[in-house]
Enzyme design. Structure first.
Site, PDB file in Angstrom:
ATOM      1  N   ASP A 223      24.071  36.082 -12.570  1.00  0.00           N
ATOM      2  CA  ASP A 223      24.597  37.357 -13.055  1.00  0.00           C
ATOM      3  C   ASP A 223      23.470  38.055 -13.829  1.00  0.00           C
ATOM      4  OD1 ASP A 223      26.146  39.429 -13.985  1.00  0.00           O
ATOM      5  OD2 ASP A 223      27.471  38.217 -15.221  1.00  0.00           O
TER       6      ASP A 223
ATOM      7  N   PHE B   5      33.593  40.296 -11.304  1.00  0.00           N
ATOM      8  CA  PHE B   5      33.858  38.933 -11.762  1.00  0.00           C
ATOM      9  C   PHE B   5      34.606  38.195 -10.647  1.00  0.00           C
ATOM     10  CE2 PHE B   5      35.609  35.418 -14.113  1.00  0.00           C
ATOM     11  CZ  PHE B   5      34.522  35.059 -14.888  1.00  0.00           C
ATOM     12  N   VAL B   6      34.087  37.044 -10.271  1.00  0.00           N
ATOM     13  CA  VAL B   6      34.691  36.280  -9.174  1.00  0.00           C
ATOM     14  C   VAL B   6      35.028  34.860  -9.637  1.00  0.00           C
ATOM     15  CG1 VAL B   6      33.593  37.571  -7.292  1.00  0.00           C
ATOM     16  CG2 VAL B   6      32.371  35.651  -8.317  1.00  0.00           C
TER      17      VAL B   6
HETATM   18  P1  IMP Z   1      23.898  34.502 -16.167  1.00  0.00           P
HETATM   19  O1  IMP Z   1      23.139  33.761 -17.206  1.00  0.00           O
HETATM   20  O2  IMP Z   1      24.431  35.812 -16.677  1.00  0.00           O
HETATM   21  O3  IMP Z   1      23.138  34.665 -14.862  1.00  0.00           O
HETATM   22  O4  IMP Z   1      25.239  33.724 -15.897  1.00  0.00           O
HETATM   23  C1  IMP Z   1      25.286  32.551 -15.230  1.00  0.00           C
HETATM   24  C2  IMP Z   1      26.562  31.805 -15.508  1.00  0.00           C
HETATM   25  O5  IMP Z   1      27.634  32.659 -15.944  1.00  0.00           O
HETATM   26  C3  IMP Z   1      27.038  31.199 -14.209  1.00  0.00           C
HETATM   27  O6  IMP Z   1      26.478  29.926 -14.024  1.00  0.00           O
HETATM   28  C4  IMP Z   1      28.531  31.154 -14.408  1.00  0.00           C
HETATM   29  O7  IMP Z   1      28.884  29.982 -15.098  1.00  0.00           O
HETATM   30  C5  IMP Z   1      28.837  32.341 -15.289  1.00  0.00           C
HETATM   31  N1  IMP Z   1      29.254  33.508 -14.481  1.00  0.00           N
HETATM   32  C6  IMP Z   1      28.556  34.629 -14.230  1.00  0.00           C
HETATM   33  N2  IMP Z   1      29.256  35.477 -13.457  1.00  0.00           N
HETATM   34  C7  IMP Z   1      30.435  34.859 -13.192  1.00  0.00           C
HETATM   35  C8  IMP Z   1      31.595  35.231 -12.410  1.00  0.00           C
HETATM   36  O8  IMP Z   1      31.696  36.295 -11.772  1.00  0.00           O
HETATM   37  N3  IMP Z   1      32.609  34.316 -12.386  1.00  0.00           N
HETATM   38  C9  IMP Z   1      32.562  33.130 -13.054  1.00  0.00           C
HETATM   39  N4  IMP Z   1      31.500  32.747 -13.779  1.00  0.00           N
HETATM   40  C10 IMP Z   1      30.441  33.614 -13.853  1.00  0.00           C
END
Ligand code: IMP
Length: 174
Positions: A100, A149-150
């Site tokens: 994300d 969000f998924v």
């Molecule tokens: P980042 O550090 O923002 O890239 O987020 C990574 C972590 O956030 C992922 O490993 C997920 O655990 C959680 N995450 C991010 N987007 C989603 C989503 O759409 N659904 C569920 N978990 C998410």
């Protein structure tokens, strides 16, 4: 909030993991590969992706807690469980469920690279488009999805829905 329509089916996920597994098999043939899954979400991807890799890989896991609300990452990361083994001089492939903001992977790359692995690469099943993030070289990418969000296939909302065999949108989350 409720679970919306299916975004990626179980069959589409399996087909994609087969492609990713074939690429990983070709790239790491003759090398000793350690797969590092990021708990909790990546346990499903890790299990299925690994079975599409035709090499004697080893597994390890890290558990990370990212401070923030249920649906927004804050970028502040804490290690809840570190790797069981040393990774110096080993070929390491980090397996993530979804990218994300990219802050979790950026943190992990920094944290693991100081342990001097022989190589350190990334595999992620889902990458959210339209999100500003630090440059990340994701060697094995699954699907690019809209910045929604998924849940499902390892991904949760408040700890639930990880067991859905497909990826679904959640309605009522911005
Ligand atoms: P980042 O550090 O923002 O890239 O987020 C990574 C972590 O956030 C992922 O490993 C997920 O655990 C959680 N995450 C991010 N987007 C989603 C989503 O759409 N659904 C569920 N978990 C998410």
């Amino acid at each position: 909030m409720k679970i919306g329509k299916e975004m990626i089916s179980a069959q589409e996920i399996d087909d994609k993991l087969a492609e990713m597994g074939a690429a990983i098999t070709a790239d790491y043939r003759g090398k000793d590969l350690l797969l590092v899954g990021i708990l909790k979400g990546a346990f499903v991807v890790m299990a299925d992706l690994a079975r599409h890799i035709d090499l004697p890989v080893e597994f390890d896991f890290m558990a990370i807690s990212s401070y923030g609300s249920a649906t927004k990452s804050s970028g502040v990361v804490r290690i809840l469980k570190d790797l069981d083994q040393e990774i110096a001089d080993r070929h390491v492939l980090i397996v993530e469920d979804i990218v994300d903001t990219g802050l979790t992977l950026q943190y992990l790359l920094k944290n693991l690279s100081v342990r001097k692995p022989a190589s350190l690469s990334l595999a992620a099943l889902l990458i959210k488009d339209g999100v500003e993030r630090p440059p990340l070289d994701i060697a094995y990418e699954g699907f690019h999805i809209p910045p929604k969000f998924v849940v499902g296939y390892g991904l949760d909302l408040d700890g639930k829905y990880r067991n859905l065999p497909y990826v679904a949108e959640v309605e009522g989350v911005d």
